[in-house]
Design a protein around this motif. Sequence first.
Motif, PDB file in Angstrom:
ATOM      1  N   ALA A 195     -40.562 -69.190 -39.549  1.00 43.17           N
ATOM      2  CA  ALA A 195     -41.211 -68.721 -38.324  1.00 43.17           C
ATOM      3  C   ALA A 195     -40.623 -69.351 -37.072  1.00 43.17           C
ATOM      4  N   ALA A 196     -39.559 -70.133 -37.205  1.00 38.55           N
ATOM      5  CA  ALA A 196     -39.033 -70.873 -36.066  1.00 38.55           C
ATOM      6  C   ALA A 196     -38.478 -69.942 -34.992  1.00 38.55           C
ATOM      7  N   GLN A 197     -37.621 -69.014 -35.377  1.00 36.69           N
ATOM      8  CA  GLN A 197     -37.012 -68.146 -34.368  1.00 36.69           C
ATOM      9  C   GLN A 197     -38.020 -67.239 -33.695  1.00 36.69           C
ATOM     10  N   PRO A 198     -38.936 -66.563 -34.420  1.00 36.82           N
ATOM     11  CA  PRO A 198     -39.959 -65.786 -33.705  1.00 36.82           C
ATOM     12  C   PRO A 198     -40.792 -66.628 -32.749  1.00 36.82           C
ATOM     13  N   ALA A 199     -41.076 -67.873 -33.125  1.00 33.29           N
ATOM     14  CA  ALA A 199     -41.864 -68.736 -32.242  1.00 33.29           C
ATOM     15  C   ALA A 199     -41.089 -69.065 -30.967  1.00 33.29           C
ATOM     16  N   VAL A 200     -39.794 -69.287 -31.103  1.00 35.72           N
ATOM     17  CA  VAL A 200     -38.962 -69.561 -29.925  1.00 35.72           C
ATOM     18  C   VAL A 200     -38.962 -68.367 -28.976  1.00 35.72           C
TER      19      VAL A 200
ATOM     20  N   THR B 189     -20.592 -65.267 -21.440  1.00 32.70           N
ATOM     21  CA  THR B 189     -21.349 -66.347 -22.076  1.00 32.70           C
ATOM     22  C   THR B 189     -21.400 -66.138 -23.581  1.00 32.70           C
ATOM     23  N   PRO B 190     -20.908 -67.080 -24.368  1.00 30.06           N
ATOM     24  CA  PRO B 190     -20.965 -66.926 -25.830  1.00 30.06           C
ATOM     25  C   PRO B 190     -22.414 -66.934 -26.331  1.00 30.06           C
ATOM     26  N   GLY B 191     -22.669 -66.138 -27.366  1.00 38.18           N
ATOM     27  CA  GLY B 191     -23.987 -66.124 -27.993  1.00 38.18           C
ATOM     28  C   GLY B 191     -25.092 -65.585 -27.126  1.00 38.18           C
ATOM     29  N   SER B 192     -24.762 -64.704 -26.179  1.00 32.92           N
ATOM     30  CA  SER B 192     -25.777 -64.183 -25.262  1.00 32.92           C
ATOM     31  C   SER B 192     -26.136 -62.756 -25.607  1.00 32.92           C
ATOM     32  N   ALA B 193     -27.347 -62.364 -25.220  1.00 29.49           N
ATOM     33  CA  ALA B 193     -27.820 -61.000 -25.432  1.00 29.49           C
ATOM     34  C   ALA B 193     -28.767 -60.642 -24.300  1.00 29.49           C
TER      35      ALA B 193
ATOM     36  N   GLU C 283     -27.419 -71.435 -28.563  1.00 32.90           N
ATOM     37  CA  GLU C 283     -26.384 -72.461 -28.575  1.00 32.90           C
ATOM     38  C   GLU C 283     -26.650 -73.457 -29.703  1.00 32.90           C
ATOM     39  N   ARG C 284     -25.626 -74.224 -30.014  1.00 36.48           N
ATOM     40  CA  ARG C 284     -25.708 -75.308 -31.002  1.00 36.48           C
ATOM     41  C   ARG C 284     -26.218 -74.807 -32.355  1.00 36.48           C
ATOM     42  N   GLY C 285     -25.705 -73.661 -32.758  1.00 33.05           N
ATOM     43  CA  GLY C 285     -26.094 -73.142 -34.062  1.00 33.05           C
ATOM     44  C   GLY C 285     -27.552 -72.758 -34.172  1.00 33.05           C
ATOM     45  N   GLY C 286     -28.186 -72.386 -33.077  1.00 34.39           N
ATOM     46  CA  GLY C 286     -29.587 -71.989 -33.093  1.00 34.39           C
ATOM     47  C   GLY C 286     -30.557 -73.108 -32.782  1.00 34.39           C
TER      48      GLY C 286
ATOM     49  N   LEU D 218     -34.991 -76.570 -30.788  1.00 31.57           N
ATOM     50  CA  LEU D 218     -35.499 -76.748 -32.148  1.00 31.57           C
ATOM     51  C   LEU D 218     -34.858 -77.988 -32.744  1.00 31.57           C
ATOM     52  N   ARG D 219     -35.691 -78.980 -33.060  1.00 30.24           N
ATOM     53  CA  ARG D 219     -35.182 -80.225 -33.632  1.00 30.24           C
ATOM     54  C   ARG D 219     -35.579 -80.298 -35.104  1.00 30.24           C
ATOM     55  N   PRO D 220     -34.609 -80.429 -35.985  1.00 29.39           N
ATOM     56  CA  PRO D 220     -34.935 -80.468 -37.418  1.00 29.39           C
ATOM     57  C   PRO D 220     -35.710 -81.726 -37.778  1.00 29.39           C
TER      58      PRO D 220
END
Length: 353
Positions: free
Chosen positions: A43-48, A114-118, A95-98, A18-20
């Motif tokens: 809607a960015a996260q659901p789209a990802v 692994t950090p930030g993993s689920a 990663e990288r703050g989302g 995701l690039r701002p």
Amino acid sequence: MRLCTLRPHVRRTWTVELRPQRGGPMLYCPLCTSDGHALLAPAAQPAVLAHLAQHARHEPLPAHLRTCQCHERGCRWHPRHRGCAGPVLLVLTRERGGRLWRLSDICTACASATPGSAVVPDVSPTPPSAKPATSPPKARRARVPRGARPELRVRDMLSYLAAALPWPVSAEARLIALQCALRASAPGLAVIHAGLLRAMRLAHSPAPWNELEQARWLCLLPDHLSLQRPGGVAVRLLDAAVHYQEPARRDRLHAAGWAMRVVTQPELRALPAEARLTALTLTAHHYSGTGWCTSVETDRLLRTCALDRSRLAAALDLLVAVKAIATWTVDPTTEDLHWEPPPGSAFPAHEVS
């Protein structure tokens, strides 16, 4: 003459960035196109998640052929640990703050480090274009044999929700999201009965449902679509990863019932939702897959319950006060949280074989 069989390479690591931008974030997938897709910020996260789930569905691989992609890349996604071990899981990493999201096959040991993993509920290997009407009736009714215990299914779903839901989403909403995800049908429809909500002390406030709607994780359906169950709440899940879950829905309902019975124990009913969610997470982690344990990584528990350290400590103290657990401590070296069940208890509560 040497004979050889060529098997097409099946990718099991997918990455989205995701690039701002001024008008909203752009979704970039190196496998699809060099041009990004403009998105609205909410809607960015659901789209990802939907994009990564689509790749995983279209590139299935049998379980016995799946390998740890982290190990194949020199285990550079996490700090050093003792090496690969455990079953290969489908893991979502933020990663990288989302800004960077990765979905990959990773072994249990690497996933834990692994950090930030689920862990993601595995997607169905059946192509969406398949026509079940051509299958014989007995094949359509055949049930996938029960595999993992309900504790493991609940633990994996809680871990996934920790990554799929924004941090501010409350414990009440997370308990509802867990039930919706485990009870959903293949198209992503779920009906949560009023009796279940009353038992979980979640029947009198629309706030948790509004939180999940604002997070674009689900949408509430009109009353006439509630399958004629008065007092229930009908929803459509917008999270693509939970639409194609394995195993069979009957097994997921089994896990949902187990989770409901844990959080409605007499000693937990009067506690705040944060304490009940913490108790459920500890109970789900009590069974490790190879045996019983009473420890969990503190960071993983914080992510799953969406709590900071002070609120987690308060929730654990409440569990001690009602004798749901006997004691708890944090190892200063490993930062793992250790707890002890109360003497004479059948922990985990309401265990289901």
